[in-house]
Design a protein around this motif. Sequence first.
Motif, short mmCIF file in Angstrom:
data_model
loop_
_atom_site.label_atom_id
_atom_site.label_comp_id
_atom_site.label_asym_id
_atom_site.label_seq_id
_atom_site.Cartn_x
_atom_site.Cartn_y
_atom_site.Cartn_z
N LYS A 437 32.73 41.11 40.10
CA LYS A 437 34.17 40.78 40.09
C LYS A 437 34.87 41.52 38.95
CE LYS A 437 34.01 37.70 43.46
NZ LYS A 437 34.62 38.00 44.79
N ARG A 438 34.21 41.59 37.81
CA ARG A 438 34.77 42.31 36.67
C ARG A 438 34.87 43.80 36.98
NH1 ARG A 438 38.17 43.51 32.83
NH2 ARG A 438 37.28 44.61 31.04
N SER A 440 35.16 45.10 39.89
CA SER A 440 36.22 45.23 40.89
C SER A 440 37.59 45.33 40.22
CB SER A 440 36.19 44.04 41.84
OG SER A 440 37.24 44.12 42.79
N GLU A 441 37.82 44.54 39.18
CA GLU A 441 39.09 44.60 38.45
C GLU A 441 39.30 45.98 37.85
OE1 GLU A 441 39.16 41.53 35.56
OE2 GLU A 441 39.09 39.88 37.02
N ARG A 444 40.07 48.62 40.59
CA ARG A 444 41.39 48.50 41.21
C ARG A 444 42.54 48.84 40.25
NH1 ARG A 444 42.15 43.88 45.41
NH2 ARG A 444 40.11 43.65 46.41
N ASP A 445 42.28 48.76 38.97
CA ASP A 445 43.36 48.87 37.98
C ASP A 445 43.75 50.33 37.77
OD1 ASP A 445 45.22 48.42 36.05
OD2 ASP A 445 43.85 47.59 34.56
#
Length: 525
Positions: A437-438, A440-441, A444-445
């Motif tokens: 999840k981290r 993924s952030e 995407r950023d």
Amino acid sequence: MVTTSSSAVLLILIVLTGEWNNKAVGAARILALLSVPSRSHHIWNRSLMLALAARGHQVTVVSPDPEKQSVANLREIILEDMYDDMHEAYDYEAMSQEGYFQNTITIFDWGYDACKSALASKGAKRLKDLTVNETFDLIIVEAAIDDCFLSFIPEFGSPPVMAMVAYSSPPWAGFRMGNPDNPSYVNTFNLPYSDHMDFFQRMVNMILHSFVLLSRAFYHMPAQQKIAEDFFGKSLPPIVDVEKNLSLILVNIHYSMDYPRPMVPALIPVAGMHIKPSKPLPQDLQKYLDDAKEGVIYFSLGSNVRSDKLTAEKRQMILEAFSELPHKVLWKWESDTLPGQPKNVKVGKWLPQNDILGHPNVKLFITHSGLLSTQEAIYHGVPVVGMPFLADQFVNIRKSIARGVGEMVDYNTLTKDSFLATVRKVLYTPSYTIKMKRLSELFRDRPETPLETAVYWTEYVIKHNGAHHLRSAALDLAWYQYFLLDVISVLTIGIILCLMLLYFVAKIIYKVVTKTKKNVKTKKH
């Protein structure tokens, strides 16, 4: 002092100016030579082709992958039968047993056979006919291993050219742009090393990196040149010279998942260009995933390795492992039936992978670790178990392991127990999901989507009639100049001469001093 009304006028002018700049390029005629017979390459490539067509450009795509429906502003030239030819010639499952050096040669041989198949098609003859009376404002090529198609560029009058590559950034992509891929910390495309290598790894990496580039220069490219000349029936400009005129290359990398490396301005990172937010699934799949109280495991080996071609022994091991899990399993299975299919396993010949991974009930992705699949897993925050077979798949899963978002199983030594243990480890250890999840952030950023970046730079090349100001001067240097061997040689010779001079001067001084001492002693006596 600026009044409210003048501020409003200024804002309107800025908006209008920005809109004018977005449309300043106008409708261009674009030829895309995308001949690699790989579904994953097509998925990545077509995202840009469709975006360019949607912006009003007239796009001609040469590819073995036809669109299911007609697309406005997009004309297709299909290279028929390429997939059949390549699947008959190569056993992708067996490639997992090859050594790294043999794998390099196999990949170049694959490129040779792919080009041979493509140029034997009716589509290639149709493309050749276009060279008589059609021109283009831009040609897009793949920076992969289908280099024979570079020969079409001078036949169309050598308009501006850019490239794109669905690999992360293989050595030949960086080589084409003069990028400094230092093998002391940048691993070559099929070695599963990190950017922190010990002495032995650095030595192997340096040797293999050199082997890749030398094989390409003296084995692959001459073969590609011959195929092209046989097709056109005449001598052609060297394709090694043609590729030096590329304006830029869109590369499928991002610092969140790839190890940091230096990049010249002509390498444009657009990793995940093909990914979009997940859409609602077909009704049967939506219900299957919605009803999965324990969660779902999604299993796919991609487009080249077919699950239904796995050995019966390996297939049975996997099915027995699945049957012991409380989770539902959704498996991309290319045949009508799956022998010994457990109740908790659902199969489909084709599955909307991106949309499936976006469903909140998907807890694990068992994957071949292709780059696009890896990126989709990262985008949607789904941890992975990798089962690599060839090329960069081993590298991709090693990166996932290094980031703590997945584990690997070896297909050649696979057992039911080892498979089940690895799957359970990733499923039941929360850190894998938390770290994914981290990641993924981070993935995407970005200030804009990778597809928007790709469109911008494509239109940039069109607008400026090429982008050679991004070109590295390294491309103009001979190999010995690039590695400063001429400078090192001169300096080495200079140092040796200086040392020799010092030696002779010291020797002369020593003789003079010795002789003087003898003369003094003689006078005293």
